[in-house]
Design a protein around this motif. Structure first.
Motif, mmCIF file in Angstrom:
data_model
loop_
_atom_site.group_PDB
_atom_site.id
_atom_site.type_symbol
_atom_site.label_atom_id
_atom_site.label_comp_id
_atom_site.label_asym_id
_atom_site.label_seq_id
_atom_site.Cartn_x
_atom_site.Cartn_y
_atom_site.Cartn_z
ATOM 1 N N GLU A 146 -63.103 28.861 -53.496
ATOM 2 C CA GLU A 146 -62.761 29.991 -52.613
ATOM 3 C C GLU A 146 -61.468 30.352 -53.134
ATOM 4 N N THR A 147 -61.556 31.771 -52.740
ATOM 5 C CA THR A 147 -60.185 32.636 -53.139
ATOM 6 C C THR A 147 -59.327 32.557 -51.728
ATOM 7 N N VAL A 148 -58.232 32.327 -51.570
ATOM 8 C CA VAL A 148 -57.195 32.210 -50.528
ATOM 9 C C VAL A 148 -56.012 33.110 -50.741
ATOM 10 N N ARG A 149 -55.965 33.571 -49.621
ATOM 11 C CA ARG A 149 -54.679 34.771 -49.483
ATOM 12 C C ARG A 149 -53.474 34.026 -48.637
ATOM 13 N N LEU A 150 -52.488 33.960 -49.427
ATOM 14 C CA LEU A 150 -51.235 33.347 -48.463
ATOM 15 C C LEU A 150 -50.158 34.437 -48.134
ATOM 16 N N ASP A 151 -49.935 35.027 -47.010
ATOM 17 C CA ASP A 151 -49.008 35.999 -47.007
ATOM 18 C C ASP A 151 -47.835 35.462 -46.595
ATOM 19 N N CYS A 152 -46.630 36.381 -46.902
ATOM 20 C CA CYS A 152 -45.250 35.565 -46.656
ATOM 21 C C CYS A 152 -44.256 36.800 -46.587
ATOM 22 N N ASP A 153 -42.914 36.113 -46.385
ATOM 23 C CA ASP A 153 -41.726 37.279 -46.542
ATOM 24 C C ASP A 153 -41.160 37.319 -48.039
ATOM 25 N N TYR A 154 -40.962 36.067 -48.574
ATOM 26 C CA TYR A 154 -40.465 35.774 -49.980
ATOM 27 C C TYR A 154 -41.007 34.741 -50.492
ATOM 28 N N ILE A 155 -40.930 35.039 -51.972
ATOM 29 C CA ILE A 155 -41.822 33.973 -53.016
ATOM 30 C C ILE A 155 -40.516 33.398 -53.832
ATOM 31 N N ALA A 156 -40.697 31.980 -53.925
ATOM 32 C CA ALA A 156 -39.753 31.117 -54.649
ATOM 33 C C ALA A 156 -40.586 30.788 -55.879
ATOM 34 N N GLY A 157 -40.366 31.179 -57.027
ATOM 35 C CA GLY A 157 -41.004 30.790 -58.264
ATOM 36 C C GLY A 157 -40.208 29.623 -58.961
ATOM 37 N N CYS A 158 -40.870 28.579 -58.606
ATOM 38 C CA CYS A 158 -40.406 27.286 -59.217
ATOM 39 C C CYS A 158 -41.390 26.521 -60.120
ATOM 40 N N ASP A 159 -42.113 27.274 -60.746
ATOM 41 C CA ASP A 159 -43.045 27.001 -61.689
ATOM 42 C C ASP A 159 -42.987 26.735 -63.105
ATOM 43 N N GLY A 160 -41.544 26.771 -63.321
ATOM 44 C CA GLY A 160 -41.373 26.461 -64.763
ATOM 45 C C GLY A 160 -41.517 27.359 -65.731
ATOM 46 N N TYR A 161 -41.069 27.118 -67.052
ATOM 47 C CA TYR A 161 -40.930 28.218 -68.107
ATOM 48 C C TYR A 161 -42.416 28.840 -68.581
ATOM 49 N N HIS A 162 -43.441 28.130 -68.237
ATOM 50 C CA HIS A 162 -44.826 28.628 -68.649
ATOM 51 C C HIS A 162 -45.442 29.120 -67.306
ATOM 52 N N GLY A 163 -44.806 29.152 -66.277
ATOM 53 C CA GLY A 163 -45.330 29.354 -64.903
ATOM 54 C C GLY A 163 -45.694 30.775 -64.942
ATOM 55 N N VAL A 164 -46.218 31.233 -63.664
ATOM 56 C CA VAL A 164 -46.982 32.665 -63.444
ATOM 57 C C VAL A 164 -45.667 33.333 -63.041
ATOM 58 N N SER A 165 -44.871 32.953 -62.390
ATOM 59 C CA SER A 165 -43.793 33.860 -61.447
ATOM 60 C C SER A 165 -42.945 34.724 -62.316
#
Length: 395
Positions: A146-165
């Motif tokens: 299933e596709t999930v949507r997560l609404d937020c105020d801020y996003i922290a990209g802690c997903d490493g060098y190859h991550g999507v952030s």
């Protein structure tokens, strides 16, 4: 789904940020594309700066680290068949480092998150940040078909060098700086007692070597190898023989060898992206910067980013200080570039470069001779090794 801070990545930086925010009543959800078991299987760093140790204590996850970690007051530089000890505590007014594996840090943070009721979503596919330059950012991902949507105020990209952030930031909005070194580190993990009770960094004409550890019974050793080298070319016997050649004779004579638990080759490079934020997205750790492992700064730099973002979020949610948001990147980068400099310097003086002329080799030798014979040189080395102070958002 809705949260205040969405964290991409459940490695140590994402988990540490989540734990610190949780303790301040700031709601957060961590989304990770791999399983928890996979995250724990990654063999990584093991030397924690004083600042990171203090931050882990602030996060309330110090119990096992204090019981099982190995506080180190110094380390050694080995060259010319001799060893010079750098007394960290004496040179820095009592500061030291802690030898405690990244896997164990991650395990402690996972346990703390589970105990606190914080939500971590593992094995989330196709994680994508959206509307980053608006005041309503959100994530989408796929979980259990299933596709999930997560609404937020801020996003922290802690997903490493190859991550999507980082890849989600328009290319024209960031600038990257990179240096790739022409060698890597072949590492071996073994259940053997460490050859020394402190780390030894060795410079030798055959190449760099490092004697490290994970505990009093588990050792981690490295030797410099060409960038195109293959792990399968190195039997355990060949590794131990080469390591002994690169160490001072008295140290090599005490080396206890044994079967490897793991062998791998890590390339060396320096990498920084500027700025480290775009709209409501903040890059943390390897998503924004990579350092050669020579100065033991990778995990520790991620922790300093976490410290900055955590304190920023506390200011935002408890004091309404949204004016500090634009300060995140410049605050982090002050410390990052100093750590990049130290890691580059350590790498430059301790490794063998195939394209170095005799003059360059003499300069390496002179640098080591000066640093190890000068109190000022040793102090500079020590204060960088234990970690420079964390930068303030309002400095």
């Amino acid at each position: 789904m809705r949260t205040q801070v969405a964290i991409i990545g459940a490695g140590p930086s994402g988990l540490l940020l989540g734990q610190l925010l949780q303790r301040q009543g700031i709601d957060n959800i961590i989304v990770e594309r791999k399983s928890g078991e996979y995250v724990l299987s990654r063999i990584r760093a093991g030397v924690l700066e004083q600042g990171m140790v203090d931050l882990l204590r602030e996060a309330g996850v110090e119990e096992r680290m204090d019981a099982e970690g190995l506080p180190h007051d110094g380390f050694s530089l080995a060259f010319d068949n001799r060893r010079v000890r750098v007394d960290l505590a004496e040179l820095t007014g009592g500061k030291k480092v802690m030898v405690y594996g990244q896997t164990e840090v991650t395990r402690d943070l996972m346990a703390a998150r589970e105990a606190s009721g914080g939500q971590t979503i593992y094995e989330a596919d196709n994680v994508q940040p959206h509307a980053l330059d608006s005041d309503r950012p959100y994530l989408t991902f796929e979980k259990d078909g299933e596709t999930v949507r997560l609404d937020c105020d801020y996003i922290a990209g802690c997903d490493g060098y190859h991550g999507v952030s980082r890849q989600s930031i328009p290319a024209e909005r960031i600038k990257t700086y990179e240096k790739v070194y022409p060698f890597g580190w072949l590492g071996l993990l073994s259940d053997t007692p460490p050859v020394s009770d402190e780390l030894i960094y060795a410079r030798h004409e055959r190449g760099f070597a490092l004697c490290s550890m994970r505990s009093e019974t588990r050792s981690r050793y490295y030797v410099q190898v060409p960038l195109d080298e293959k792990v399968e070319n190195w039997s355990d016997a060949r590794f131990w023989e080469e390591l002994k050649r690169r160490l001072p004779e008295d140290i090599a004579a005490k080396l206890v060898t044994g079967p490897s638990l793991e062998k791998s080759i890590a390339p060396l490079r320096s990498f920084v992206v500027e700025p480290m934020q775009y709209g409501r997205l903040f890059l943390v750790g390897d998503a924004a910067h990579i350092v050669p492992p020579t100065g033991a700064k990778g995990l520790n730099l991620a922790a300093s980013d976490v410290n900055t973002l955590y304190r920023l979020m506390v200011k935002v949610y408890q004091e309404g200080r949204t004016d500090l948001i634009p300060h995140y990147s410049q605050t982090c980068l002050k410390r990052i570039w100093k750590a990049e400099r130290f890691s580059w310097w350590m790498t430059s003086i301790l490794h063998t470069f195939s394209d170095h002329a005799d003059f360059d080799s003499r300069m390496q030798q002179a640098e080591l001779d000066y640093v190890t014979s000068s109190e000022a040189g040793l102090t500079t080395l020590a204060e960088n090794y234990v970690g420079l102070p964390y930068e303030s958002l309002e400095s």
